[in-house]
Design a protein around this motif. Structure first.
Motif, PDB file in Angstrom:
ATOM      1  N   VAL A 206     -51.067  18.964 105.986  1.00 42.58           N
ATOM      2  CA  VAL A 206     -50.350  20.138 105.487  1.00 42.58           C
ATOM      3  C   VAL A 206     -51.301  20.939 104.605  1.00 42.58           C
ATOM      4  N   THR A 207     -51.452  22.214 104.891  1.00 42.24           N
ATOM      5  CA  THR A 207     -52.391  23.023 104.120  1.00 42.24           C
ATOM      6  C   THR A 207     -51.938  23.171 102.666  1.00 42.24           C
ATOM      7  N   ALA A 208     -52.932  23.373 101.801  1.00 37.51           N
ATOM      8  CA  ALA A 208     -52.685  23.329 100.362  1.00 37.51           C
ATOM      9  C   ALA A 208     -51.680  24.379  99.901  1.00 37.51           C
ATOM     10  N   ASP A 209     -51.608  25.515 100.590  1.00 34.67           N
ATOM     11  CA  ASP A 209     -50.682  26.564 100.161  1.00 34.67           C
ATOM     12  C   ASP A 209     -49.222  26.148 100.293  1.00 34.67           C
ATOM     13  N   GLU A 210     -48.948  25.133 101.124  1.00 35.97           N
ATOM     14  CA  GLU A 210     -47.568  24.670 101.302  1.00 35.97           C
ATOM     15  C   GLU A 210     -47.184  23.580 100.297  1.00 35.97           C
ATOM     16  N   ILE A 211     -48.164  23.087  99.531  1.00 33.41           N
ATOM     17  CA  ILE A 211     -47.887  22.067  98.515  1.00 33.41           C
ATOM     18  C   ILE A 211     -48.499  22.564  97.210  1.00 33.41           C
ATOM     19  N   PRO A 212     -47.818  23.469  96.514  1.00 36.99           N
ATOM     20  CA  PRO A 212     -48.403  24.071  95.323  1.00 36.99           C
ATOM     21  C   PRO A 212     -48.663  23.086  94.190  1.00 36.99           C
ATOM     22  N   ASP A 213     -47.880  22.005  94.119  1.00 35.65           N
ATOM     23  CA  ASP A 213     -48.089  21.005  93.067  1.00 35.65           C
ATOM     24  C   ASP A 213     -48.153  19.611  93.689  1.00 35.65           C
ATOM     25  N   PRO A 214     -49.362  19.143  94.026  1.00 41.57           N
ATOM     26  CA  PRO A 214     -49.479  17.809  94.620  1.00 41.57           C
ATOM     27  C   PRO A 214     -49.226  16.681  93.627  1.00 41.57           C
ATOM     28  N   HIS A 215     -49.016  17.036  92.361  1.00 40.25           N
ATOM     29  CA  HIS A 215     -48.751  16.024  91.342  1.00 40.25           C
ATOM     30  C   HIS A 215     -47.263  15.915  91.023  1.00 40.25           C
ATOM     31  N   ASP A 216     -46.432  16.269  91.990  1.00 39.20           N
ATOM     32  CA  ASP A 216     -44.991  16.099  91.832  1.00 39.20           C
ATOM     33  C   ASP A 216     -44.379  15.801  93.198  1.00 39.20           C
ATOM     34  N   LEU A 217     -44.919  14.781  93.849  1.00 34.56           N
ATOM     35  CA  LEU A 217     -44.454  14.391  95.176  1.00 34.56           C
ATOM     36  C   LEU A 217     -43.955  12.951  95.130  1.00 34.56           C
ATOM     37  N   GLN A 218     -42.831  12.708  95.791  1.00 35.49           N
ATOM     38  CA  GLN A 218     -42.292  11.362  95.875  1.00 35.49           C
ATOM     39  C   GLN A 218     -43.000  10.604  96.996  1.00 35.49           C
ATOM     40  N   LEU A 219     -43.431   9.380  96.696  1.00 32.05           N
ATOM     41  CA  LEU A 219     -44.079   8.504  97.672  1.00 32.05           C
ATOM     42  C   LEU A 219     -43.217   7.257  97.843  1.00 32.05           C
ATOM     43  N   SER A 220     -43.039   6.812  99.084  1.00 36.24           N
ATOM     44  CA  SER A 220     -42.292   5.576  99.313  1.00 36.24           C
ATOM     45  C   SER A 220     -42.838   4.869 100.540  1.00 36.24           C
ATOM     46  N   LEU A 221     -42.506   3.597 100.641  1.00 32.78           N
ATOM     47  CA  LEU A 221     -42.964   2.806 101.784  1.00 32.78           C
ATOM     48  C   LEU A 221     -41.934   1.732 102.084  1.00 32.78           C
ATOM     49  N   ASP A 281     -44.118  -6.594 112.342  1.00 30.40           N
ATOM     50  CA  ASP A 281     -43.602  -5.726 111.283  1.00 30.40           C
ATOM     51  C   ASP A 281     -43.797  -4.258 111.654  1.00 30.40           C
ATOM     52  N   ILE A 282     -42.913  -3.417 111.152  1.00 31.24           N
ATOM     53  CA  ILE A 282     -43.044  -1.966 111.250  1.00 31.24           C
ATOM     54  C   ILE A 282     -43.135  -1.426 109.828  1.00 31.24           C
ATOM     55  N   ILE A 283     -44.210  -0.720 109.540  1.00 30.20           N
ATOM     56  CA  ILE A 283     -44.444  -0.204 108.198  1.00 30.20           C
ATOM     57  C   ILE A 283     -44.412   1.314 108.243  1.00 30.20           C
ATOM     58  N   GLU A 284     -43.675   1.917 107.303  1.00 32.42           N
ATOM     59  CA  GLU A 284     -43.540   3.370 107.283  1.00 32.42           C
ATOM     60  C   GLU A 284     -43.808   3.896 105.880  1.00 32.42           C
ATOM     61  N   ALA A 285     -44.822   4.758 105.775  1.00 27.89           N
ATOM     62  CA  ALA A 285     -45.175   5.406 104.511  1.00 27.89           C
ATOM     63  C   ALA A 285     -44.691   6.847 104.558  1.00 27.89           C
ATOM     64  N   THR A 286     -44.022   7.272 103.497  1.00 24.93           N
ATOM     65  CA  THR A 286     -43.429   8.606 103.445  1.00 24.93           C
ATOM     66  C   THR A 286     -43.869   9.324 102.181  1.00 24.93           C
ATOM     67  N   ILE A 287     -44.262  10.589 102.326  1.00 24.89           N
ATOM     68  CA  ILE A 287     -44.575  11.420 101.166  1.00 24.89           C
ATOM     69  C   ILE A 287     -43.836  12.740 101.302  1.00 24.89           C
ATOM     70  N   GLU A 288     -43.148  13.106 100.254  1.00 26.66           N
ATOM     71  CA  GLU A 288     -42.402  14.348 100.198  1.00 26.66           C
ATOM     72  C   GLU A 288     -43.282  15.528 100.603  1.00 26.66           C
ATOM     73  N   SER A 289     -42.732  16.428 101.393  1.00 30.85           N
ATOM     74  CA  SER A 289     -43.380  17.657 101.877  1.00 30.85           C
ATOM     75  C   SER A 289     -44.422  17.416 102.965  1.00 30.85           C
ATOM     76  N   ILE A 290     -44.701  16.142 103.280  1.00 28.57           N
ATOM     77  CA  ILE A 290     -45.659  15.852 104.352  1.00 28.57           C
ATOM     78  C   ILE A 290     -44.954  15.202 105.532  1.00 28.57           C
ATOM     79  N   GLY A 291     -44.243  14.116 105.302  1.00 28.64           N
ATOM     80  CA  GLY A 291     -43.532  13.446 106.383  1.00 28.64           C
ATOM     81  C   GLY A 291     -43.620  11.943 106.271  1.00 28.64           C
TER      82      GLY A 291
END
Length: 300
Positions: A206-221, A281-291
């Motif tokens: 995802v290009t940087a203009d679509e994520i104006p603040d990369p320091h406020d993203l939820q990460l989960s797995l 096992d199936i492992i899924e990593a998710t980050i807000e605004s990316i997928g």
């Protein structure tokens, strides 16, 4: 813009695409044929520079609709890693709570690092969404996960000041920092983290203009649907400008290189009892605004 690499059953050739808002995939080279010569890979696209990217962005934005022959449904394509970077620079112990859990389970120090803890992964470790993470029982019984925000470098960077760091960022993606915890060697992490398939990457950049603040993203797995990690990039110890400034004080970052910015808490080694990946096992990593980036674990 959301870039991806895909192939179809027709010829198997990998092509550069865009993930569109309606969920379809745009074959970028075919869509702009006769107007702009689009490279086949995202690495080549990034290397073409920001002026080229802006030309493509404007051409895509100016088109209200696309002919059917340049559009693919997601079930018609196979996704691959969006790019194979020249360098992957990992950052260890970069989330406050992960420092604490690692000191309990991985024999690392209890004190917060005063400078970024850096290691590398080779490009041969990269796999895409859906590709298997290889579990070699002869080498590890402690295969672990780490969901990480990955920074994709857009312009060559050496001796970059923190204030100028973001101008060298093309975009962001997900990297799952797979680790064989029992293959650390005298404190060195390269073999533990650099084996083939140990860097699932994607599914999009995802290009940087679509994520104006990369320091406020939820990460989960999750592993088999059970949540293991849940954190936020605001808890990074060293933020992206600090990482770029530190790395480029002695190492040139080139277009397409990746910085994996570290993992929040919740790794398998820190659980009570420890929990590690096994074949099936199936492992899924998710980050807000990316997928979401999903991969199976396969025995070899």
């Amino acid at each position: 813009m959301r870039f991806l690499s895909f192939s179809t059953a027709t010829d198997g050739d990998r092509r550069l695409g865009l993930s569109l808002p309606d969920g379809t995939v745009l074959d970028l080279a075919a869509a702009l044929e006769g107007t702009i010569a689009v490279p086949a890979t995202l690495a080549e696209y990034i290397a073409a520079g920001p002026a080229f990217h802006e030309q493509v962005r404007e051409a895509v934005a100016a088109t209200a609709s696309w002919p059917d022959d340049v559009i693919r449904q997601h079930d018609q394509v196979v996704l691959h890693a969006p790019l194979r970077p020249g360098k992957i620079i990992g950052v260890g112990l970069n989330y406050f709570e992960h420092v604490e859990e690692s000191s309990r389970s991985l024999d690392t120090g209890k004190d917060l690092p005063t400078r970024p803890v850096l290691f590398s992964k080779p490009g041969t470790a990269v796999i895409g969404a859906g590709e298997p993470i290889l579990h070699n029982s002869r080498l590890t019984a402690q295969l672990d996960w780490e969901c990480e925000l990955a920074v994709v470098i857009g312009a060559s960077a050496l001796s970059v000041a923190e204030s100028d760091a973001f101008s060298h960022v093309f975009g962001y993606t997900i990297l799952n920092d797979i680790s064989a915890r029992d293959q650390r060697r005298s404190g060195q992490w390269f073999y533990s983290k650099g084996q083939d398939s140990y860097a699932p990457l994607g599914p999009v950049v995802v290009t940087a203009d679509e994520i104006p603040d990369p320091h406020d993203l939820q990460l989960s797995l999750t592993v088999n649907g059970e949540q293991m990690q849940n954190g936020n990039s605001r808890h990074m110890l060293f933020r992206i400008p600090q990482l770029i400034a530190d790395i480029t004080s002695g190492v040139t970052l080139e277009p397409g290189d990746i910085i994996a910015t570290g993992s929040p808490q919740g790794v398998g080694a820190a659980m009570d009892p420890p929990q590690f990946l096994v074949p099936g096992d199936i492992i899924e990593a998710t980050i807000e605004s990316i997928g979401a980036l999903s991969n199976p674990v396969k025995a070899v």
